[in-house]
Design a protein around this motif. Structure first.
Motif: not given
Length: 640
Positions: A314, A320-321, A324, A327, A335-337, A354
């Protein structure tokens, strides 16, 4: 005079966009009265570029409108200053044409009074948490003037006074409405600290009104001085100062008995149990993400590793990119952690749940990056996390079930205790992990401790609510009956069941259906065939049989049917002719909240009001806005 030597004024109004050096400006000449006083004139600027300027018909003034985006401010200013005698008539006639444009349907009637406008302005400012300074904004005033030029927009000082006046007006109307109630009011009190470290008390009232609507309203929201902790009033947490508070209430209010009137905040008890569970595992959440990032962790602890990994992902935009993209590669919805926080209930459960759903992606990115490999989770870690998640899910379901305000919840408190105890015992019995088994036992002991404090055999508020439930709780599918059978099927002894029943019956006969309001019955003592001694001996039994509570308990219990959805309040509303006094009892006890969630919701709204940009709001202004936000919803019903 040559065009190159002519004086040109370049119009570059504030807020206009520079569209380059276009030689032509497209304007709609039907939009403003000023265009009739200017004509097009080919002109050369200082750079030698020829463009179309606007030349005044009455003098040699020219205006470069290439950067004005059609603005007429400078043109109208020129006419007002230099040629006022030519433009007054045109200006007035053009204003008369305004009602004929397409804006008509948005215009407020010119008959609106300033008082009515001020009333709606107060509602908008308060309900949407607008800064008071907004009413002095030139843009806001221009918009109101466009809609209705007859309305006078107040300044912030007058607005504040209007909010104060509205508060006291609705406060009096609310007081009058509460005085007309024929049912009792249950009250919860919670304390909250704002971002600028000021303590406020939120008081909520809960009752069923005369039309049998369940009401949860904010009674007051005010600042207090001095130290404070926890929840106060009839629905309390388990702090020692609440014991002192209950004793003080008892000394002032003769009908207040802590053993029967105090309701311990079961959601807070569940939070304590979960906190003890996580502490026993050595995985308590942190106060903030920053604290978690700088803290050292035990890499052998599954939850600690997952928490640290989530913080690392995070904290970096690049990670983060990548997350994604991972995923997408795994065909998983990105979805965000979630990171758990100490002050947010069930957040550890949400974090683990999650993460389990994103297990493949988390493994992929943790193995791909060298800095994250030490926090990567093994199959054994995931199995442990799955077991922890299953245990925490028990408490999450119970919390979500109780923290509602659209239906009664107090009758669910004791069944929720039994649900947590049964599920906890099963987890301890079936768990193969000694650490999890020990932690679950600690949580179970916490729940059992407070369950024993609900009364011996039971707090009369809990008992009354359970006996008045019209349909069985959905999660207890193995209990097919209601009323006293509820306790019998849970294994209560006959002696304990009788104590519960007698406790409720004594409460009923003391307050709701006394001997003075029993239905009349013919005296059989005058009949020569009846033994006067026997008549006297059985007179008390006959009186008891005529009470609503005994008639209700004598009714045949209903088998549980999962297809039947019963509104408990409407059930008692429709039984008023059968049980007039018992319905009064139901109206008093069913609104008692099992938690102080309504006060917590008020605090969430207060955060939107007391933002860092509005940290100079006075305490009484915060009080007015918080209460009015809730009371405005009652103007068409309870306060009508």
């Amino acid at each position: 005079m040559d065009v190159a030597e002519e004086e040109i004024e370049v119009v570059d109004n504030e807020g206009a966009c520079n569209q380059g050096n276009s030689s032509e400006v497209q304007v709609d000449l039907s939009k403003s009265w000023v265009w009739a006083h200017f004509e097009d004139k080919s002109t050369k600027d200082k750079n030698g570029e020829i463009f179309i300027a606007k030349k005044c018909r009455y003098c040699s003034a020219k205006y470069d409108l290439r950067k004005a985006m059609g603005s007429t401010k400078n043109l109208s200013g020129h006419l007002q200053n230099k040629h006022k005698e030519f433009c007054e008539t045109e200006k007035k006639s053009s204003q008369e044409l305004i009602p004929k444009c397409n804006l008509d349907r948005y215009l407020i009637s010119s008959q609106i009074s300033n008082e009515k406008f001020l009333d709606f302005l107060v509602k908008w400012i308060v309900s949407s948490d607008q800064p008071f300074l907004e009413v002095e904004s030139p843009e806001f005033r221009a918009m109101i003037s466009l809609i209705n030029p007859n309305v006078k927009v107040p300044g912030r000082t007058k607005l504040t006074e209007a909010i104060r006046t509205k508060f006291y007006d609705l406060q009096m109307r609310l007081r009058s409405a509460l005085e007309k109630l024929t049912s009792k009011i249950s009250v919860t009190v919670d304390v909250w600290t704002s971002s600028n470290m000021e303590a406020f008390v939120g008081i909520t009232g809960h009752f069923i009104d005369n039309s049998w609507n369940l009401r949860n309203i904010l009674l007051d929201f005010f600042k207090i001085e001095g130290p404070h902790t926890g929840i106060l009033n009839i629905v309390t947490d388990n702090a020692t100062n609440n014991d002192t508070m209950c004793q003080a209430f008892q000394s002032k209010l003769p009908n207040f008995t802590p053993e029967h009137t105090r309701i311990r905040y079961i959601a807070h008890i569940m939070h304590l149990a979960v906190t003890d569970f996580l502490a026993e595992l050595g995985t308590p959440p942190f106060d903030s993400e920053e604290e978690c990032e700088i803290s050292k962790i035990d890499l052998k602890n599954s939850v600690c590793k997952l928490r640290k990994l989530i913080v690392k992902i995070r904290a970096s935009p690049q990670r983060r990119e990548k997350f994604i993209k991972a995923c997408d590669a795994a065909n998983i919805k990105p979805v965000q952690l979630i990171l758990d926080v100490k002050t947010r209930w069930n957040s550890t459960y949400e974090m683990i749940k999650r993460a389990i759903g994103l297990k493949e992606t988390i493994n992929m990115i943790s193995f791909a990056e060298r800095d994250l490999r030490e926090f990567s989770t093994s199959d054994r870690d995931w199995n442990t996390l799955q077991s922890i998640c299953e245990f925490l899910q028990i408490y999450d379901h119970a919390t979500s079930f109780l923290c509602q305000e659209k239906y009664p919840t107090i009758q669910h408190s004791i069944p929720i205790y039994n649900y947590l105890i049964d599920k906890g015992r099963n987890f301890v019995k079936n768990s193969q992990d000694d650490d999890l088994k020990r932690a679950a036992q600690v949580a179970l002991e916490k729940i059992t401790k407070y369950y024993d404090l609900t009364g011996s055999p039971l707090n009369r508020t809990y008992a009354t609510a359970i006996l008045l439930v019209a349909i069985l709780l959905p999660q207890y599918r193995n209990i097919p009956t209601l009323k006293m059978a509820f306790f019998k099927d849970l294994g209560w002894t006959s002696g304990s069941c009788n104590k519960v029943k007698n406790c409720v019956k004594d409460l009923y006969t003391d307050i709701y259906q006394t001997s003075e309001n029993l239905p009349e019955e013919n005296d059989d003592a005058d009949d020569g065939n009846i033994n006067p001694l026997l008549s006297h001996l059985y007179k008390k039994r006959k009186i008891e049989d005529r009470t609503d509570i005994n008639k209700y308990l004598a009714e045949k219990v209903l088998p549980y049917d999962p297809k039947i959805v019963c509104d408990r309040i409407q059930f008692w509303k429709t039984r008023q002719s059968d049980y007039p006094f018992l319905c009064k009892m139901a109206r008093d006890y069913l609104p008692v909240p099992a938690t102080s969630s309504p006060a917590e919701r008020a605090f969430s709204k207060a955060k939107n009001l007391t933002t860092p940009c509005r940290n100079r709001l006075m305490a009484d202004t915060i009080q007015f806005c918080m209460c009015l936000k809730d009371w405005f919803k009652l103007e068409d019903s309870l306060l009508a």
